[in-house]
Design a protein around this motif. Structure first.
Motif, mmCIF file in Angstrom:
data_model
loop_
_atom_site.group_PDB
_atom_site.id
_atom_site.type_symbol
_atom_site.label_atom_id
_atom_site.label_comp_id
_atom_site.label_asym_id
_atom_site.label_seq_id
_atom_site.Cartn_x
_atom_site.Cartn_y
_atom_site.Cartn_z
ATOM 1 N N THR A 1 -4.810 13.356 9.891
ATOM 2 C CA THR A 1 -3.739 12.406 10.210
ATOM 3 C C THR A 1 -3.876 11.089 9.439
ATOM 4 O O THR A 1 -2.954 10.270 9.461
ATOM 5 N N ALA A 2 -5.004 10.863 8.792
ATOM 6 C CA ALA A 2 -5.211 9.596 8.078
ATOM 7 C C ALA A 2 -4.711 9.709 6.636
ATOM 8 O O ALA A 2 -4.859 10.751 6.003
ATOM 9 N N THR A 3 -4.138 8.626 6.142
ATOM 10 C CA THR A 3 -3.659 8.589 4.755
ATOM 11 C C THR A 3 -4.686 7.886 3.876
ATOM 12 O O THR A 3 -5.193 6.824 4.234
ATOM 13 N N LEU A 4 -4.968 8.504 2.734
ATOM 14 C CA LEU A 4 -5.867 7.891 1.768
ATOM 15 C C LEU A 4 -5.043 7.223 0.675
ATOM 16 O O LEU A 4 -4.275 7.882 -0.032
ATOM 17 N N VAL A 5 -5.204 5.903 0.553
ATOM 18 C CA VAL A 5 -4.594 5.178 -0.559
ATOM 19 C C VAL A 5 -5.679 5.025 -1.626
ATOM 20 O O VAL A 5 -6.712 4.400 -1.383
ATOM 21 N N ALA A 6 -5.463 5.620 -2.796
ATOM 22 C CA ALA A 6 -6.428 5.515 -3.882
ATOM 23 C C ALA A 6 -6.172 4.207 -4.631
ATOM 24 O O ALA A 6 -5.117 4.036 -5.248
ATOM 25 N N VAL A 7 -7.089 3.282 -4.521
ATOM 26 C CA VAL A 7 -6.891 1.944 -5.099
ATOM 27 C C VAL A 7 -7.328 1.954 -6.563
ATOM 28 O O VAL A 7 -8.501 2.001 -6.887
ATOM 29 N N PHE B 1 -1.121 5.709 -4.362
ATOM 30 C CA PHE B 1 -2.011 4.813 -5.096
ATOM 31 C C PHE B 1 -1.703 3.365 -4.725
ATOM 32 O O PHE B 1 -0.556 3.009 -4.439
ATOM 33 N N GLY B 2 -2.745 2.525 -4.733
ATOM 34 C CA GLY B 2 -2.592 1.116 -4.388
ATOM 35 C C GLY B 2 -3.021 0.214 -5.531
ATOM 36 O O GLY B 2 -3.998 0.497 -6.231
ATOM 37 N N GLU B 3 -2.270 -0.857 -5.697
ATOM 38 C CA GLU B 3 -2.568 -1.854 -6.731
ATOM 39 C C GLU B 3 -2.427 -3.228 -6.094
ATOM 40 O O GLU B 3 -1.697 -3.394 -5.109
ATOM 41 N N ASN B 4 -3.084 -4.240 -6.686
ATOM 42 C CA ASN B 4 -2.981 -5.579 -6.103
ATOM 43 C C ASN B 4 -2.408 -6.633 -7.050
ATOM 44 O O ASN B 4 -2.360 -7.796 -6.704
ATOM 45 N N LYS B 5 -1.983 -6.198 -8.256
ATOM 46 C CA LYS B 5 -1.356 -7.136 -9.180
ATOM 47 C C LYS B 5 0.026 -6.602 -9.549
ATOM 48 O O LYS B 5 0.162 -5.448 -9.980
ATOM 49 N N VAL B 6 1.034 -7.464 -9.402
ATOM 50 C CA VAL B 6 2.413 -7.046 -9.582
ATOM 51 C C VAL B 6 2.672 -6.464 -10.977
ATOM 52 O O VAL B 6 3.286 -5.406 -11.119
ATOM 53 N N GLN B 7 2.186 -7.161 -11.994
ATOM 54 C CA GLN B 7 2.464 -6.736 -13.361
ATOM 55 C C GLN B 7 1.844 -5.373 -13.668
ATOM 56 O O GLN B 7 2.483 -4.501 -14.271
ATOM 57 N N LYS C 1 6.709 10.121 -11.544
ATOM 58 C CA LYS C 1 7.616 9.436 -10.625
ATOM 59 C C LYS C 1 7.470 9.875 -9.166
ATOM 60 O O LYS C 1 8.062 9.266 -8.280
ATOM 61 N N ASP C 2 6.668 10.898 -8.928
ATOM 62 C CA ASP C 2 6.465 11.254 -7.517
ATOM 63 C C ASP C 2 5.246 10.553 -6.917
ATOM 64 O O ASP C 2 4.832 10.855 -5.791
ATOM 65 N N ILE C 3 4.691 9.591 -7.645
ATOM 66 C CA ILE C 3 3.616 8.777 -7.064
ATOM 67 C C ILE C 3 4.229 7.757 -6.115
ATOM 68 O O ILE C 3 5.252 7.149 -6.407
ATOM 69 N N GLU C 4 3.579 7.595 -4.946
ATOM 70 C CA GLU C 4 3.959 6.540 -3.998
ATOM 71 C C GLU C 4 3.088 5.331 -4.278
ATOM 72 O O GLU C 4 1.869 5.397 -4.106
ATOM 73 N N TRP C 5 3.711 4.242 -4.675
ATOM 74 C CA TRP C 5 2.945 3.035 -5.026
ATOM 75 C C TRP C 5 2.904 2.046 -3.871
ATOM 76 O O TRP C 5 3.947 1.656 -3.343
ATOM 77 N N HIS C 6 1.689 1.657 -3.491
ATOM 78 C CA HIS C 6 1.521 0.651 -2.441
ATOM 79 C C HIS C 6 1.035 -0.661 -3.057
ATOM 80 O O HIS C 6 0.117 -0.657 -3.871
ATOM 81 N N MET C 7 1.653 -1.751 -2.642
ATOM 82 C CA MET C 7 1.157 -3.075 -3.019
ATOM 83 C C MET C 7 0.179 -3.506 -1.935
ATOM 84 O O MET C 7 0.572 -3.699 -0.779
#
Ligand SMILES: *Cc1c(COP(=O)(O)O)cnc(C)c1O
Length: 217
Positions: free
Chosen positions: A17-23, A43-49, A60-66
């Protein structure tokens, strides 16, 4: 250890049930592709650019998390595609996300960032502020944003008792707020050094970077 091995090992240790965000911050596209080919889609990123560039370059099927601190004036660069914003730590930012979501014709999911660490430097709302926001009529004020949960970062310390305590108080707040808002489904807490502890304390989403991709320079 390879990225694939690290990823599969961490995945298998998490509840289903847990989601893994690959940073993947600072890591090249090649590393992301390796994780993608091993089945990772979030996938997770912390810089907008960097986030906007990787969105352009990669499948394009990647879910991007800020996942990091987001400045209001940069929201416009990610509003067209971002799937979850973890670090909403001011109403000014929320207002801007709503505005840019309208421009993009989207409803953007977000998490309220809650301050749980001892360090002053970590961003986020207090428990009282979060409760007040949840009791306000968010849907009317900000129709194009959708709150789906809470996010927190524990103190950077080896003291497990301290970290556990911070995660557990955040979990308690989450459960409390959830009773009046069924939309709250996500509790984002836990990174490479503390995700196991976070899962034990009720996390539903972990943000793991270096344990998958290796240390960052
Ligand atoms: C970098 C970062 C992570 C991942 O950190 P690791 O220790 O490499 O797992 C998680 N959350 C946020 C907000 C980050 O900035």
């Amino acid at each position: 250890m390879s990225i694939t091995n690290n990823l599969l090992q961490i995945k298998s240790s998490l509840p289903s049930t847990a989601t893994l965000v690959a940073v993947s911050k600072t890591k090249p596209n090649k590393a992301i592709i390796e994780a993608y080919e091993a089945g990772q889609r979030v996938f997770g990123e912390n810089k907008v650019q960097e986030l906007a560039q990787k969105f352009e370059d990669l499948p394009k099927d990647i879910e991007w998390h800020m996942i990091g601190h987001l400045q209001s004036n940069k929201v416009k660069y990610i509003a067209p595609f971002v799937s979850l914003i973890h670090g909403v730590d001011s109403l000014k930012l929320l207002k801007e996300i709503n505005k840019q979501a309208i421009k993009s014709g989207r409803v953007i999911d977000f998490l309220l960032q809650i301050h749980i660490a001892e360090e002053e430097t970590k961003f986020g709302f207090s428990f009282d502020e979060a409760t007040e926001i949840m009791n306000s009529d968010l849907k009317t004020i900000y129709p194009n944003v959708n709150i789906v949960g809470l996010m927190g970062m524990a103190t950077n310390t080896d003291d497990e008792t301290q970290v556990k305590k911070e995660f557990s108080t955040l979990y308690t707040l989450f459960i409390e707020l959830k009773t009046n808002n069924q939309n709250l489904q996500t509790l984002s807490m836990g990174m490479s050094g503390d995700y196991k502890l976070a899962i034990e304390e009720g996390s539903t989403m972990v943000r793991v970077g270096s344990a998958i991709f290796g240390i960052r320079n």
